[in-house]
Design an enzyme around this catalytic site. Structure first.
Site, PDB file in Angstrom:
ATOM      1  CG  ASP A 172      -0.358  -0.114   2.536  1.00  0.00           C
ATOM      2  OD1 ASP A 172       0.885  -0.130   2.619  1.00  0.00           O
ATOM      3  OD2 ASP A 172      -1.110  -0.203   3.529  1.00  0.00           O
ATOM      4  CB  SER A 173       4.555   1.681  -0.107  1.00  0.00           C
ATOM      5  OG  SER A 173       4.758   0.530  -0.921  1.00  0.00           O
TER       6      SER A 173
ATOM      7  CD  GLU B  15       0.360  -1.661   8.015  1.00  0.00           C
ATOM      8  OE1 GLU B  15       0.833  -1.365   6.909  1.00  0.00           O
ATOM      9  OE2 GLU B  15      -0.005  -0.800   8.860  1.00  0.00           O
TER      10      GLU B  15
ATOM     11  CG  ASP C 234       0.631  -4.031   2.172  1.00  0.00           C
ATOM     12  OD1 ASP C 234       0.785  -4.821   3.119  1.00  0.00           O
ATOM     13  OD2 ASP C 234       1.429  -3.104   1.926  1.00  0.00           O
TER      14      ASP C 234
ATOM     15  CD  GLU D  25       7.775  -0.077   7.905  1.00  0.00           C
ATOM     16  OE1 GLU D  25       7.955   1.062   7.430  1.00  0.00           O
ATOM     17  OE2 GLU D  25       6.808  -0.804   7.594  1.00  0.00           O
TER      18      GLU D  25
ATOM     19  CE  LYS E 248       3.237  -5.731   4.085  1.00  0.00           C
ATOM     20  NZ  LYS E 248       2.717  -4.608   4.946  1.00  0.00           N
TER      21      LYS E 248
END
Length: 264
Positions: free
Chosen positions: A45-46, A114, A84, A181, A112
């Site tokens: 999602d960067s 978070e 993501d 991270e 992925k």
């Protein structure tokens, strides 16, 4: 390059073989990465920041990730492809399953997400429904407004211990990869040693099983500042293919990240 699976990464962890990974967003760069045998790619999602020009990752939608996952899979048919799950796309286990199915149909091998142990039920439900999960701990960019910015996580003992417990709980729930991270290298080493699943780091020292960089940082084309833990490999090599090859080689040999690219 042969078709990569999670079993390959688990075997590499057992053998002490380190591996490099990168974000990717389109077929052309995915093909470049595959030509250099990059085993794992992430549709991150960067993309909200490096492609869409946003200040953070929060505006990214599931449809955005689906589109770019299809593009990357077209260019790299053999990588293990992670996708993501964007902000608020997995607020409940049921919502997570619905959205993960879209990403898997688009070509992802794994999603992925978070967060900490509050995701245990979500990871269990996804895994039971044949969706592999990478659990992202430490600096989780979707929580930027909770953290008050992009800050190093796990520096004090209590938070470090909590992160270790979260990692173990998520592994027990079925997570097959853990991504760390912006955590101290000592904490990353502790988590890497205690887990059986592969651990990928970014800004977490060179003791993790794998490393990941945002593609734009690797090539020095990020519009924003270059994080301390990133390195412009294109400046060193002058050629994109050579830059990717150098990154893969340096990770495999434990040369990258060095102290200059490690959070104390």
């Amino acid at each position: 390059m042969k078709k990569m699976t999670i079993n390959d990464l688990i075997k590499w962890k057992q053998e002490g073989r380190k591996f490099a990974t990168s974000t990717a967003y389109d077929a052309s760069f995915a093909q470049l990465f595959e030509s250099q045998e990059m085993p794992v790619l992430l549709v991150g999602d960067s993309l909200g920041m490096v492609l869409q020009g946003e200040n953070d990752t929060l505006p990214v939608t599931v449809d955005d990730i689906v589109y770019h996952t299809r593009c990357v899979r077209a260019g790299s048919p053999n990588c293990l492809l992670m996708a993501d799950m964007p902000f608020m796309s997995y607020a409940t286990p049921e919502q997570a399953c619905e959205n993960a199915a879209k990403l898997m149909r688009a070509g992802a091998n794994m999603v992925k997400i978070e967060g900490g142990d509050w995701l245990v039920d979500t990871v269990k439900m996804l895994t039971e429904r044949a969706v592999p999960v990478c659990a992202h701990l430490g600096l989780t960019p979707q929580s930027v407004n909770i953290f008050g910015g992009y800050k190093i996580q796990g520096r004090d003992q209590e938070k470090a211990d909590r992160m270790v417990k979260d990692a173990l709980a998520l592994q027990e729930a079925g997570a097959q990869i853990v991504l760390l991270e912006c955590v101290p290298a000592e904490l990353a080493e502790r988590i890497t040693k205690v887990l059986d699943v592969p651990v990928i780091g970014i800004g977490a020292g060179n003791v993790t099983d794998g490393q990941i960089l945002v593609m734009h940082d690797m090539f020095g084309i990020s519009a924003n500042y270059m994080p301390k833990f990133s390195k412009n490999f294109l400046a060193e090599t002058g050629d994109m293919r050579k830059a990717v090859a150098k990154y893969i080689e340096d990770v495999a040999n434990g040369v990258f990240p060095d102290d200059a690219h490690t959070i104390a």
